[in-house]
Design an enzyme around this catalytic site. Structure first.
Site, PDB file in Angstrom:
ATOM      1  N   HIS A  19       0.839  -1.200   0.000  1.00 54.47           N
ATOM      2  CA  HIS A  19       0.000   0.000   0.000  1.00 54.47           C
ATOM      3  C   HIS A  19       0.878   1.257   0.000  1.00 54.47           C
ATOM      4  O   HIS A  19       0.614   2.199  -0.737  1.00 54.47           O
ATOM      5  CB  HIS A  19      -0.892   0.053   1.253  1.00 54.47           C
ATOM      6  CG  HIS A  19      -1.949  -1.009   1.335  1.00 54.47           C
ATOM      7  ND1 HIS A  19      -2.069  -1.854   2.417  1.00 54.47           N
ATOM      8  CD2 HIS A  19      -2.951  -1.365   0.495  1.00 54.47           C
ATOM      9  CE1 HIS A  19      -3.100  -2.660   2.239  1.00 54.47           C
ATOM     10  NE2 HIS A  19      -3.646  -2.400   1.064  1.00 54.47           N
ATOM     11  N   LYS A  43     -16.376  -8.563   4.937  1.00 54.91           N
ATOM     12  CA  LYS A  43     -15.093  -8.763   5.627  1.00 54.91           C
ATOM     13  C   LYS A  43     -15.202  -8.165   7.015  1.00 54.91           C
ATOM     14  O   LYS A  43     -15.555  -6.994   7.170  1.00 54.91           O
ATOM     15  CB  LYS A  43     -13.961  -8.010   4.899  1.00 54.91           C
ATOM     16  CG  LYS A  43     -13.264  -8.782   3.807  1.00 54.91           C
ATOM     17  CD  LYS A  43     -11.981  -8.045   3.439  1.00 54.91           C
ATOM     18  CE  LYS A  43     -11.483  -8.417   2.058  1.00 54.91           C
ATOM     19  NZ  LYS A  43     -10.397  -7.513   1.621  1.00 54.91           N
ATOM     20  N   ARG A  92      -1.578  -5.805  -8.432  1.00 58.35           N
ATOM     21  CA  ARG A  92      -0.454  -6.664  -8.057  1.00 58.35           C
ATOM     22  C   ARG A  92      -0.102  -7.643  -9.161  1.00 58.35           C
ATOM     23  O   ARG A  92       1.030  -7.773  -9.560  1.00 58.35           O
ATOM     24  CB  ARG A  92      -0.791  -7.440  -6.782  1.00 58.35           C
ATOM     25  CG  ARG A  92      -0.610  -6.630  -5.541  1.00 58.35           C
ATOM     26  CD  ARG A  92      -1.379  -7.205  -4.405  1.00 58.35           C
ATOM     27  NE  ARG A  92      -2.811  -6.972  -4.586  1.00 58.35           N
ATOM     28  CZ  ARG A  92      -3.704  -7.060  -3.631  1.00 58.35           C
ATOM     29  NH1 ARG A  92      -3.332  -7.416  -2.437  1.00 58.35           N
ATOM     30  NH2 ARG A  92      -4.971  -6.808  -3.854  1.00 58.35           N
ATOM     31  N   SER A 130      -2.969  -7.860   2.881  1.00 57.74           N
ATOM     32  CA  SER A 130      -3.144  -7.723   4.333  1.00 57.74           C
ATOM     33  C   SER A 130      -3.511  -9.053   4.981  1.00 57.74           C
ATOM     34  O   SER A 130      -3.141  -9.305   6.139  1.00 57.74           O
ATOM     35  CB  SER A 130      -4.232  -6.689   4.632  1.00 57.74           C
ATOM     36  OG  SER A 130      -3.872  -5.439   4.105  1.00 57.74           O
TER      37      SER A 130
HETATM   38  P1  ADP Z   1      -9.269  -4.638  -0.847  1.00 57.24           P
HETATM   39  O1  ADP Z   1      -9.684  -3.445  -1.648  1.00 57.24           O
HETATM   40  O2  ADP Z   1      -9.274  -5.932  -1.608  1.00 57.24           O
HETATM   41  O3  ADP Z   1      -9.903  -4.740   0.511  1.00 57.24           O
HETATM   42  P2  ADP Z   1      -6.997  -3.423   0.249  1.00 57.24           P
HETATM   43  O4  ADP Z   1      -7.947  -2.574   0.940  1.00 57.24           O
HETATM   44  O5  ADP Z   1      -5.964  -4.122   1.037  1.00 57.24           O
HETATM   45  O6  ADP Z   1      -7.726  -4.489  -0.591  1.00 57.24           O
HETATM   46  O7  ADP Z   1      -6.264  -2.642  -0.883  1.00 57.24           O
HETATM   47  C1  ADP Z   1      -6.669  -1.394  -1.385  1.00 57.24           C
HETATM   48  C2  ADP Z   1      -5.959  -1.152  -2.703  1.00 57.24           C
HETATM   49  O8  ADP Z   1      -4.573  -1.391  -2.557  1.00 57.24           O
HETATM   50  C3  ADP Z   1      -6.405  -2.076  -3.828  1.00 57.24           C
HETATM   51  O9  ADP Z   1      -6.356  -1.344  -5.029  1.00 57.24           O
HETATM   52  C4  ADP Z   1      -5.360  -3.154  -3.843  1.00 57.24           C
HETATM   53  O10 ADP Z   1      -5.230  -3.730  -5.126  1.00 57.24           O
HETATM   54  C5  ADP Z   1      -4.143  -2.356  -3.477  1.00 57.24           C
HETATM   55  N1  ADP Z   1      -3.106  -3.205  -2.874  1.00 57.24           N
HETATM   56  C6  ADP Z   1      -3.201  -4.012  -1.810  1.00 57.24           C
HETATM   57  N2  ADP Z   1      -2.030  -4.635  -1.553  1.00 57.24           N
HETATM   58  C7  ADP Z   1      -1.171  -4.212  -2.500  1.00 57.24           C
HETATM   59  C8  ADP Z   1       0.194  -4.502  -2.810  1.00 57.24           C
HETATM   60  N3  ADP Z   1       0.905  -5.391  -2.109  1.00 57.24           N
HETATM   61  N4  ADP Z   1       0.747  -3.874  -3.846  1.00 57.24           N
HETATM   62  C9  ADP Z   1       0.021  -3.004  -4.576  1.00 57.24           C
HETATM   63  N5  ADP Z   1      -1.257  -2.688  -4.368  1.00 57.24           N
HETATM   64  C10 ADP Z   1      -1.856  -3.284  -3.344  1.00 57.24           C
END
Ligand code: ADP
Length: 165
Positions: A19, A43, A92, A130
């Site tokens: 992130h 979730k 990713r 995460s």
């Molecule tokens: P979600 O939206 O699936 O609940 P998150 O809240 O963790 O996932 O992620 C928010 C944004 O950050 C999404 O666009 C997700 O693709 C991106 N993201 C999460 N982890 C990574 C990572 N390791 N590298 C790049 N982008 C990421």
């Protein structure tokens, strides 16, 4: 001159170095980046909104143009309220693509003026999410390659506070 504001929505349960990589890329192209912590239907998060916000603030403290907020409801409505020009998402791997593509088309229908920007993190973070971080930490594994030391400490306290007493 207009202020180019981008919104980066997510669950951030907790914020990872993946992130952070996306946030650092975003601040280099936008005047202000609002990291927006949302609810994720289906979730049950490990951390409260307040805890997640606190971790994001601490993790992005070295960046001048980041704001951290909470939103409820549709991201496009929140983007309108903030007058955001763009929405950032991280990509990713191919596995993210189908879901993101579908979401992007829906969001574009709901808010055609919002430009959706997809950024790729450094290769070191393409496997990272995460859920993996929470799992490794719950088994007391080393998560120092995945999160900042502060987030690692908060995770450790969440899972193992009684072990240390
Ligand atoms: P979600 O939206 O699936 O609940 P998150 O809240 O963790 O996932 O992620 C928010 C944004 O950050 C999404 O666009 C997700 O693709 C991106 N993201 C999460 N982890 C990574 C990572 N390791 N590298 C790049 N982008 C990421």
């Amino acid at each position: 001159m207009s202020n180019r504001l981008a919104i980066y929505p997510g669950t951030f349960d907790p914020i990872t170095l993946g992130h952070l990589d996306i946030i650092e890329r975003s601040v280099s192209i936008f005047d202000e980046v609002v990291v927006a912590v949302g609810r994720n239907i289906g979730k049950q998060p490990l951390f409260s909104v307040e805890e997640r916000i606190e971790m994001i603030i601490k993790t992005t403290a070295h960046l001048g143009n980041v704001r951290v907020t909470y939103f409820d409801g549709l991201i496009v409505d929140y983007a309108r309220k903030l007058n955001a020009k763009a929405m950032i998402r991280g990509l990713r791997a191919m596995s993210d693509f189908e879901f993101e593509f579908q979401m992007a088309l829906v969001n574009r229908t709901l808010h055609p003026e919002l430009v959706q920007v997809f950024l790729m993190p450094h290769e070191a973070y393409t496997h990272l999410n995460s859920t993996i971080v929470r799992e490794v930490s719950s088994f007391n594994g080393d998560i120092s390659a995945f999160v900042t030391p502060y987030v690692a400490k908060v995770l450790h306290e969440k899972f193992h506070i009684t072990d240390d007493e």
